[in-house]
Each structure stands twice: as structure tokens, then as C-alpha cells.
Scaffold this active site. Structure first.
Site, short mmCIF file in Angstrom:
data_model
loop_
_atom_site.label_atom_id
_atom_site.label_comp_id
_atom_site.label_asym_id
_atom_site.label_seq_id
_atom_site.Cartn_x
_atom_site.Cartn_y
_atom_site.Cartn_z
N LYS A 33 45.21 36.44 44.19
CA LYS A 33 45.26 37.73 43.47
C LYS A 33 43.84 38.21 43.19
O LYS A 33 43.03 37.48 42.62
CB LYS A 33 46.01 37.58 42.15
CG LYS A 33 46.07 38.88 41.35
CD LYS A 33 47.01 38.76 40.16
CE LYS A 33 46.36 38.24 38.91
NZ LYS A 33 45.41 39.16 38.27
N ASP A 60 45.76 43.50 42.71
CA ASP A 60 46.28 43.78 41.35
C ASP A 60 45.44 44.89 40.71
O ASP A 60 44.63 44.62 39.83
CB ASP A 60 46.21 42.47 40.55
CG ASP A 60 46.71 42.62 39.12
OD1 ASP A 60 47.46 43.58 38.84
OD2 ASP A 60 46.35 41.77 38.29
N LYS A 62 46.97 47.87 39.57
CA LYS A 62 47.84 48.57 38.61
C LYS A 62 47.60 50.09 38.62
O LYS A 62 47.22 50.68 37.61
CB LYS A 62 47.63 48.03 37.19
CG LYS A 62 47.90 46.55 37.03
CD LYS A 62 47.79 46.12 35.57
CE LYS A 62 48.00 44.65 35.38
NZ LYS A 62 46.91 43.79 35.88
N THR A 119 51.17 42.75 28.27
CA THR A 119 51.50 41.76 27.24
C THR A 119 50.51 41.79 26.08
O THR A 119 50.76 41.21 25.03
CB THR A 119 51.55 40.33 27.82
OG1 THR A 119 50.43 40.16 28.68
CG2 THR A 119 52.83 40.08 28.57
N ARG A 210 43.40 29.71 35.65
CA ARG A 210 42.56 28.58 35.26
C ARG A 210 43.12 27.18 35.50
O ARG A 210 42.35 26.28 35.81
CB ARG A 210 42.12 28.77 33.80
CG ARG A 210 41.10 29.89 33.68
CD ARG A 210 41.03 30.47 32.30
NE ARG A 210 42.25 31.22 31.99
CZ ARG A 210 42.46 31.84 30.84
NH1 ARG A 210 41.55 31.78 29.89
NH2 ARG A 210 43.57 32.51 30.64
O1 C5P Z 1 43.99 31.76 33.94
P1 C5P Z 1 45.41 32.26 33.76
O2 C5P Z 1 46.44 31.37 34.42
O3 C5P Z 1 45.73 32.54 32.32
O4 C5P Z 1 45.41 33.64 34.56
C1 C5P Z 1 46.53 34.46 34.55
C2 C5P Z 1 46.30 35.68 35.37
O5 C5P Z 1 47.41 36.55 35.20
C3 C5P Z 1 45.06 36.51 35.00
O6 C5P Z 1 44.60 37.16 36.17
C4 C5P Z 1 45.61 37.50 34.02
O7 C5P Z 1 44.87 38.69 33.98
C5 C5P Z 1 47.00 37.77 34.61
N1 C5P Z 1 47.96 38.27 33.66
C6 C5P Z 1 48.32 37.58 32.51
N2 C5P Z 1 49.26 38.12 31.66
C7 C5P Z 1 49.80 39.29 31.95
C8 C5P Z 1 49.46 40.00 33.08
C9 C5P Z 1 48.52 39.45 33.93
O8 C5P Z 1 47.84 36.49 32.26
N3 C5P Z 1 50.72 39.76 31.15
#
Ligand code: C5P
Length: 235
Positions: A33, A60, A62, A119, A210
Site C-alpha cells: 500500500k 491509497d 482516498k 477512524t 509496523r
Molecule cells: O502500522 P499499522 O499496522 O498501524 O499501519 C496501518 C495502516 O493502515 C497505515 O497505513 C494507516 O494509515 C492505515 N489505516 C489505519 N486505520 C484506518 C485507516 C487506515 O491504520 N482507519
């Protein structure tokens, strides 16, 4: 056909860092992504490099604008050859229909999905921008509108997938961030589930950052999570 469920979030400012991480992953085991920051810095050249290395890419960005502008942006993203792209459901029915129409003539169009409610927004903040009701009510309404407007799916919390799956059917893709392996560091994610729970709840694709990108051995972390997903799909 191989259909990896994991989408690794390349949340890097520098394209070189994103490419270094991608170099440690197997394109047969995950998709990638690319979001607003990385794309703004790396541009189409970065996407082309990732595609050349065999990765499928979720762009991504949006999109949220008037229908004509969003249609053009979706066509441009499709020209790049991305596998998935997204728009904001709050752009409305006509905007989503225009996005869909822009991809209509393609032999293999990218998957087109919508974001419902960010969120980061609380019920109070939703009220401030004129959206009454709970977060869940807004998510459900916007996801239903997204499906009616021709979207292939939505991004949602893994805690919302059960309700949305029931409401929107088996064919509608549910893409869920907020995934943390058992015993992993939650970081700033407050509402999250394990990969296995996300699959059991009905997620099709898991966006994971992460837990993979910050692991000492990202490929090993990816393999472990893939194994958990495979077991959940069988169980
Ligand atoms: O590092 P982590 O697993 O938290 O990353 C989650 C990814 O999903 C990031 O790119 C974050 O911006 C995205 N994301 C999120 N929650 C959302 C929408 C997108 O964590 N509601």
C-alpha cells in the site's frame, strides 16, 4: 490464482526506504500500500518500480472531489497499473458512479473501494460536520451507499466486518487495517484484532504496517502472519 491477503503499508517518507523494505519481501506473499505521503514524494516512478519488481499495489489516495475530477484521477491511477485504489464515500453517489464509469472499459480494472468514516473521527466530530448518529450508523449507511454506487468494497475496522459482511454480501471486499498479531505491540492502534480474528470476522484483505515493516526480519514476520491467516481460512 495466488491471492495474498496481506497488504503491507509502506508508511515511509522516503521512496528509498520504501524500496529497501519492499526488497526484503516476496511479491508472491503480499501486496503493498502506497499512501499520500509516499506517493507525493515518490510519484508514478515509485509505483512503476514496485510493479516492475512484481508487486501489486494498492494506491491509497482516498480521492474526494467533484465527479469529473475523481473520474480523471481514477483513470490516471488505472493507467499506472495499480491493483486497488480508493475514494471517499462522503463524495457521494454521483462521484462514486463517475469513478466506476471511468474504469468501465478496462479489461482488468483495478479494484475500486471506498473509505466510509475516518477512524480518527469521534461521534462528536461527526456531529460538527453535520453527520448525526453514531460512528457505526454512519459506517453502515456509507458502506451501503458505496455498494449501491458500484464500489467493489470498503475499508473498515476489523470490528465492523461481521455486520458489514452480513449486510453487503459475500462478494463485497472488506479491507481492514488495525491488525496486531497476538502479543504484538499495539502502537497507536486502539481498536484492533489479530489476523486470525480479522479473517474469522470476514476480512478479505488485511492492511498491516509496523508489525511487518518494523520487524527485525520483515519477511519472517510476513510468513508468520500468512501462516496464521491460512490456518484461519481453513479453520
Ligand atoms: O502500522 P499499522 O499496522 O498501524 O499501519 C496501518 C495502516 O493502515 C497505515 O497505513 C494507516 O494509515 C492505515 N489505516 C489505519 N486505520 C484506518 C485507516 C487506515 O491504520 N482507519
Amino acid at each position: 490464482m495466488n491471492n495474498p491477503r496481506i497488504i503491507v503499508a509502506l508508511d515511509y517518507a522516503a521512496p528509498a526506504e520504501a524500496l529497501a523494505l519492499a526488497g526484503r519481501l516476496d511479491p508472491a506473499s503480499c501486496r503493498l500500500k502506497v499512501g499520500k505521503e509516499l506517493f507525493t514524494r515518490g510519484g508514478p516512478a515509485l509505483i512503476e518500480t514496485l510493479l516492475r519488481r512484481g508487486f501489486e499495489v494498492f494506491l491509497d489516495l482516498k480521492f474526494h472531489d467533484i465527479p469529473n475530477t475523481v473520474a480523471g484521477a481514477c483513470a490516471a491511477a488505472a493507467d499506472l497499473g495499480v491493483w486497488m485504489l480508493n475514494v471517499h464515500a462522503l463524495g457521494g453517489r454521483k462521484m462514486m458512479e463517475a469513478a466506476r464509469a471511468a474504469l468501465a472499459d478496462l479489461r482488468t480494472p483495478p479494484r475500486l473501494i471506498a473509505v466510509t468514516v475516518l477512524t480518527s473521527l469521534s461521534e462528536q466530530e461527526l456531529g460538527e460536520v453535520g453527520l448525526s448518529g453514531t460512528v457505526e450508523q454512519n459506517v453502515t449507511r456509507l458502506a451501503t451507499l458505496a455498494r449501491q454506487s458500484g464500489m467493489d468494497g470498503v475499508v473498515c475496522s476489523p470490528l465492523e466486518t461481521r455486520v458489514l459482511r452480513q449486510l453487503l454480501g459475500a462478494e463485497f471486499s472488506l479491507v481492514t487495517p488495525g491488525i496486531r498479531p497476538q502479543g504484538g505491540d499495539a502502537g497507536d492502534q486502539k481498536r484492533y484484532t489479530t489476523p486470525a480474528q480479522a479473517i474469522h470476522n470476514g476480512s478479505d484483505y488485511l492492511v498491516i504496517g509496523r508489525p511487518i515493516t518494523a520487524a527485525l526480519d520483515p519477511m519472517q514476520a510476513l510468513r508468520a502472519i500468512s501462516a496464521e491467516i491460512e490456518a484461519a481460512l481453513k479453520g
